[in-house]
Design a protein around this motif. Sequence first.
Motif, PDB file in Angstrom:
ATOM      1  N   TYR A   1      -4.901   2.309 -12.821  1.00 23.79           N
ATOM      2  CA  TYR A   1      -3.980   2.196 -11.807  1.00 23.79           C
ATOM      3  C   TYR A   1      -4.335   2.920 -10.712  1.00 23.79           C
ATOM      4  O   TYR A   1      -3.912   2.327  -9.473  1.00 23.79           O
ATOM      5  CB  TYR A   1      -2.677   2.596 -12.458  1.00 23.79           C
TER       6      TYR A   1
ATOM      7  N   GLY B   1      -7.274   3.325  -9.732  1.00 25.83           N
ATOM      8  CA  GLY B   1      -8.363   2.455  -9.311  1.00 25.83           C
ATOM      9  C   GLY B   1      -8.053   1.316  -8.277  1.00 25.83           C
ATOM     10  O   GLY B   1      -8.621   1.107  -7.413  1.00 25.83           O
ATOM     11  N   ILE B   2      -7.001   0.718  -8.865  1.00 32.49           N
ATOM     12  CA  ILE B   2      -6.437  -0.589  -8.333  1.00 32.49           C
ATOM     13  C   ILE B   2      -6.033  -0.349  -6.924  1.00 32.49           C
ATOM     14  O   ILE B   2      -5.477  -0.730  -6.119  1.00 32.49           O
ATOM     15  CB  ILE B   2      -5.758  -1.417  -9.051  1.00 32.49           C
ATOM     16  N   TYR B   3      -5.405   1.206  -6.625  1.00 32.17           N
ATOM     17  CA  TYR B   3      -4.949   1.630  -5.599  1.00 32.17           C
ATOM     18  C   TYR B   3      -6.079   1.924  -4.763  1.00 32.17           C
ATOM     19  O   TYR B   3      -5.712   2.728  -3.594  1.00 32.17           O
ATOM     20  CB  TYR B   3      -3.812   2.556  -5.867  1.00 32.17           C
ATOM     21  N   GLY B   4      -7.207   1.807  -5.083  1.00 36.41           N
ATOM     22  CA  GLY B   4      -8.421   2.310  -4.339  1.00 36.41           C
ATOM     23  C   GLY B   4      -8.560   3.874  -4.046  1.00 36.41           C
ATOM     24  O   GLY B   4      -9.345   4.431  -3.137  1.00 36.41           O
ATOM     25  N   LEU B   5      -8.127   4.791  -4.956  1.00 37.29           N
ATOM     26  CA  LEU B   5      -8.454   6.152  -5.001  1.00 37.29           C
ATOM     27  C   LEU B   5      -9.777   6.271  -5.509  1.00 37.29           C
ATOM     28  O   LEU B   5     -10.520   5.599  -6.121  1.00 37.29           O
ATOM     29  CB  LEU B   5      -7.607   6.874  -6.073  1.00 37.29           C
TER      30      LEU B   5
ATOM     31  N   LYS C   1       0.809  -1.244   0.127  1.00 42.03           N
ATOM     32  CA  LYS C   1      -0.117   0.133   0.068  1.00 42.03           C
ATOM     33  C   LYS C   1       0.772   1.200  -0.105  1.00 42.03           C
ATOM     34  O   LYS C   1       0.360   2.504  -0.566  1.00 42.03           O
ATOM     35  CB  LYS C   1      -1.036   0.109   1.364  1.00 42.03           C
TER      36      LYS C   1
END
Lengths: 248, 373
Positions: free
Chosen positions: A103, A105-109, A79
């Motif tokens: 990218y 999105g997959i880091y949850g922004l 993370k």
Amino acid sequence: MDNNIAIKADKLTKRFGDFVAVDAITFDVKQGEIFGFVGANGAGKTTAMRILCGLSTPTSGTATVAGFDVYKDAEKIKKNIGYMSQKFSLYEDLTVMENITFYAGIYGLSDKDIKDRGAELLDRLGIAHEAKTFVGSLPLGWKQKLAFSVAVIHRPKIVFLDEPTGGVDPVTRRQFWDLIYEASDRGITVFVTTHYMDEAEYCGRVSVMVDGRIDAFDTPANLKKKFSVDSMNKVFYELARGAKRKAD
Amino acid sequence: MNSPVLKQLYAFVRKEFYHVFRDRKTLLMLFGVPIAQVLLFGFVLSNEIKNSKIVVCDYAKDYGSQEIIRKIEASKYFKVQKATLTHDQIETAMKAGDIKMAVIFPDHFYNDLSHLNKAQIQVIADASDPNTATTITSYLTNIINDYQAEALAQNNQSYTIVPQVKMLYNPELLGAPNFVPGVMALVLMLICAMMTAVAIVKEKELGTMEILLVSPLKPYLVIIAKTIPYLLVSLLNLTAILLMSVYLLDLEIKGSVVLLFAESTLFIISCLALGLLISVGSTSQMSAMMTSQMSLMLPTMMLTGFMFPIENMPFWMQGISYIVPSRYYYTIVKAVMLQGLGFSAIWRETLVLGFITLILIVINVRSFKIRLA
């Protein structure tokens, strides 16, 4: 735990059967520092980096990344880091903005963050008009700058760059390093492997790997002084001459 | 399942759909192949058959039988030879390939018809070529129906002529309508397994897989996101195949459509798992494709009974066929679609298919851990 230390490795070792890819390396990287990890091909740079990124577990020794243990907290490490590999790592059949959105999105922004940071990123690179261009049709230099910017879009504490400037001309490489400096100014620790010695000159401190060991570890200026030479290139030659391992 | 995970999943699945819909080759594979398969098998194989040599054995030699024989002779589909042959002689003629069908009118045909309003004729077809056998049998049935309709219209007589059809050599008629379940198994296998394997190996080749593994994305999410688009596209494809079968090939779905879709989803999941497994062992898209073809497509074609009857195979090959998931799926689809059977008739196959799927998933989960080490 020292708050100023971003990465700390102590006698970190990785064996593949009889082969010792990483041989008891010990070093630390300060927060916000640009840390150069240089060595010939096959010296063990990529393996060491993979351990620090949580892609591989060490055989022995200890290491912490962003304060987290590589054995126990690989998920927490993930993370807090960004990563850009030596292979170009954006999707060519997606547009610039779609890559950013994916990218981020997959880091949850959040959607709002994705929009804001995406616009900011495009502005900084001066390619706002190319947001809907397929990445495949961008010049390589742009792609690499974009890949780097995407790798830090979630504002990681540390970003790992694995030979990020392979195959681009010196001018583009210089521009790429401007981006690295900007990231460092924002407080992101940069861990970069390279075999371009002019790039090693740009780093705050450099460790030189030979045969899986770290044979030298200091600022470029001190290393040059120590070996009584005038460039990092010569420092590297001095050290690499003794290498037993053949480049792969 | 908390919402950040769903958000990650959404971002990922959307990206996968971009890949699918932007690559012409993928699109062609996904939608062109199934359509081509169905049309190829459907039309080329069961095209109109003209001038089939048949023998008519008229034991009745009465008004009714001769009327019908005249109609048969007038049809462009048949070349009629009149002879009173015994059963053995009929078989010999069929084996020699001289005739495709025998039509036998019993004694008192018209007598039965005019007094009882009901009569029988016997039809024996050479079903070693099942397409021809079904096609010419239905031509004959049409002629008889035609005769009945005329009798009703002209003389106000409601006759019922019951053709007793006997298929020689291949009583189950392996072939004709059976190709649809076969094509379904083949197409789903192709799309799910091969396309998934290729899609994952592509990420490995490009180096993006590493980025994904470094990201906080859980590995199982990568797998789910990679497979969801192919699951959906496969269901879409399944719908297309079924629609084509019903409207273009006049094949009715006799059983429950819901059951058919549920069983198909199970089969699709097992194919996806196979595709994942192949992607673990492959380092290039090319090798993923070759492995899929050799280890999945061939067994599906050869060992499901869709092209060649399993019963005629050597014992060891029959043994192998038991571990091919498409074998069970083929049996299930045939039962539901062609025979109209319910779940009680296919629960065993479903259980085995489910069990195979479970094993494949377990192997996948384990090998994925190894991949990360």
